[in-house]
Each structure stands twice: as C-alpha cells, then as structure tokens.
Enzyme design. Structure first.
Site, short mmCIF file in Angstrom:
data_model
loop_
_atom_site.label_atom_id
_atom_site.label_comp_id
_atom_site.label_asym_id
_atom_site.label_seq_id
_atom_site.Cartn_x
_atom_site.Cartn_y
_atom_site.Cartn_z
N SER A 137 0.88 -1.18 0.00
CA SER A 137 0.00 0.00 0.00
C SER A 137 0.91 1.22 0.00
CB SER A 137 -0.85 0.00 1.27
OG SER A 137 -1.49 1.26 1.43
N TYR A 150 -2.48 -0.82 10.93
CA TYR A 150 -2.44 -1.12 9.49
C TYR A 150 -1.15 -0.58 8.88
CZ TYR A 150 -3.86 -1.39 4.58
OH TYR A 150 -3.92 -1.69 3.24
#
Ligand code: NAP
Length: 235
Positions: A137, A150
């Site tokens: 990501s 995360y």
C-alpha cells in the site's frame, strides 16, 4: 517480454476486490490461476470464470500456507508466480485499538506474506526462476492518524518483501512490490461502486494491470517497486 500463457500463478485474497481482478486478468492472459481465500462460495464462482483451481485457506496458518503451494504443485506440476495480495485493515485511535485486532492485521498482512513466501521460495530457488508480487500500500511509505496497526503492518510487509528481494535475486527469482493508493473494494467492510468512489479511487482492475505489467517484463528485468494513485489523491 514474458508470456503468461500456461504460467501457474497463486493469487491470495482472490475472493473479491483487488485479488479477484488480478485473478481474472491473469486468467485472461492464459495463466493457470490458483485462487486462494477463506470464502468458498466466492472462490467457486470466480473459478468458473478463470477455469483454474481454488483453494479455501487461511494464509495466516502455516499448515494452510504450505498446503497452498504443495497442492498447486501436485495439481499443475509447476509454480511460476506468487501474488501476495490478501490483507485486512481497520482504523482507530491507538488507545482504543484492541490488541486482538492488532494481531489479526499482523497475522494476515505480515505473517501471511512471510508464510506463503517461505513455502514457495525453495521451489523458486530450485528452478532458478519465479516471480513474487506483493500488494502492499502507499501507507508502507507514509503515516497517518488512526493507522498505527495497518500502517505498521504495511511497513513490515514491505520490509519482508524488500529483504527477500535481495536474498533471492542471485537465484534468478524476482520480487516486485506494488503500492496502490485508494482502491474501490470491500476493504474494511466498505461497499464498492459508489459514485463518489468512482471519482476518488482506483478500480481493482487498475492494480491488476500494474501486476500484469511487472509480470510481463522480460526475463532480465525486475520492477522492484511500482506505486499508483488515483489522480485526485494527494499523498
Ligand atoms: P478486500 O476487498 O477486503 O479483499 C481482501 C481479500 O483478502 C479477500 O479476498 C479476503 O478473502 C482475503 N483475505 C483476508 N484475510 C485472509 C486470510 N487470513 N486468508 C486468506 N485470504 C484472506 O480488500 P482489497 O482492497 O482488495 O485488499 C487487497 C490488498 O490490497 C490488501 O493487502 C490491502 O491491504 C491492499 N490495499 C488496499 C487498498 C484499498 O484502498 N482498498 C489500498 C492499498 C492496498 P476472504 O475474506 O474470503 O478470506
């Protein structure tokens, strides 16, 4: 250019979102796709379109991770590509974040990537060829509030892949890391397809095209890192 016809590709997290788009695009290019996730119904539906294999498994479990690779090898007799895409996330202020949720995120995003690579790498090294693609990501390269778990998991997953790239390059094995910005999927219990998200998010197929690009590079080329964003996203 590397031809994907008849290449055998494991794609984790293929039941929906980005992984499903990757599985469909690789199958369209002629690859034999092994679709992995925990949701049996969605996987079977996908496999009717890809005409590949589906394996219902939890990537955070070492026995399952080993089974995914051994079942692929016994079914197809070869393994060329591993796409580590499956991942989860949720967001909250640090003091309200449950330790069990931290573990779920790390077990899936970091340990899951580690376990699948651990199972596949000996095979790739022995054949002196193979390609691992990790979907991390853009938050593997930036931080933001409410993203402690995360974000940390994506930094860690990125480090696993970057270290592994250096380990396996001398054996002819490629590791490519893809860093998408916002993508319109079911991530964190969202529902894709809203008119707003169409303006602000990538489509899963955009990420799938990036995966195809890195996989189709000639044998002597490795794309180490590839980042993509919707044009509207500042990061
Ligand atoms: P998604 O629509 O929620 O899909 C996640 C996939 O991962 C599902 O197929 C899910 O299947 C699978 N999965 C989750 N835990 C698993 C486990 N323990 N074992 C096996 N499969 C598991 O989310 P997505 O957006 O496509 O996410 C895919 C990847 O892209 C993730 O790594 C995510 O971090 C990354 N990413 C997403 C975005 C975004 O904005 N959406 C941006 C950058 C990066 P089952 O539930 O059926 O197991």
């Amino acid at each position: 250019m590397t031809d994907l016809t008849d290449q055998v590709a494991i794609v984790t997290g293929a039941s929906r979102g980005i992984g499903k788009a990757i599985a469909l695009l690789l199958a369209l290019q002629g690859a034999k796709v092994v679709a992995v996730a925990r949701s049996e119904g969605e996987l079977e539906e996908l496999t009717q379109k890809t005409r590949g294999l589906c394996i219902v498994a939890d990537i955070s479990d070492e026995t399952d991770a080993r089974y995914i690779v051994s079942e692929t090898l016994s079914h197809y007799g070869r393994l060329d590509i591993l796409v580590c895409n499956a991942g989860v996330g949720s967001f909250n202020e640090l003091e309200h974040f449950e330790a069990a949720e931290w573990d779920r995120i790390f077990d899936t995003n970091v340990k899951g990537t580690f376990l699948l690579c651990k199972a596949a790498v000996p095979h790739f090294k022995a054949q002196k060829r193979g390609h691992i693609v990790g979907i991390t990501s853009d938050v593997a390269k930036r931080t933001f509030p409410h993203g402690t778990a995360y974000g940390a998991s994506k930094f860690a997953q990125d480090a696993v892949l970057a270290s592994l790239r250096k380990e396996v390059r001398p054996h002819g094995v490629k590791v490519s890391t893809i860093y998408p910005g916002l993508v319109d999927t079911y991530f964190n219990d969202t529902t894709p397809g809203s008119p707003e998200a169409e303006k602000t998010h990538l489509r899963p197929s955009d990420v799938a095209q990036a995966v195809r690009y890195v996989l189709e590079t000639p044998a002597h080329v490795v794309v180490d890192e590839l980042m993509l964003h919707p044009l509207t996203q500042e990061w």
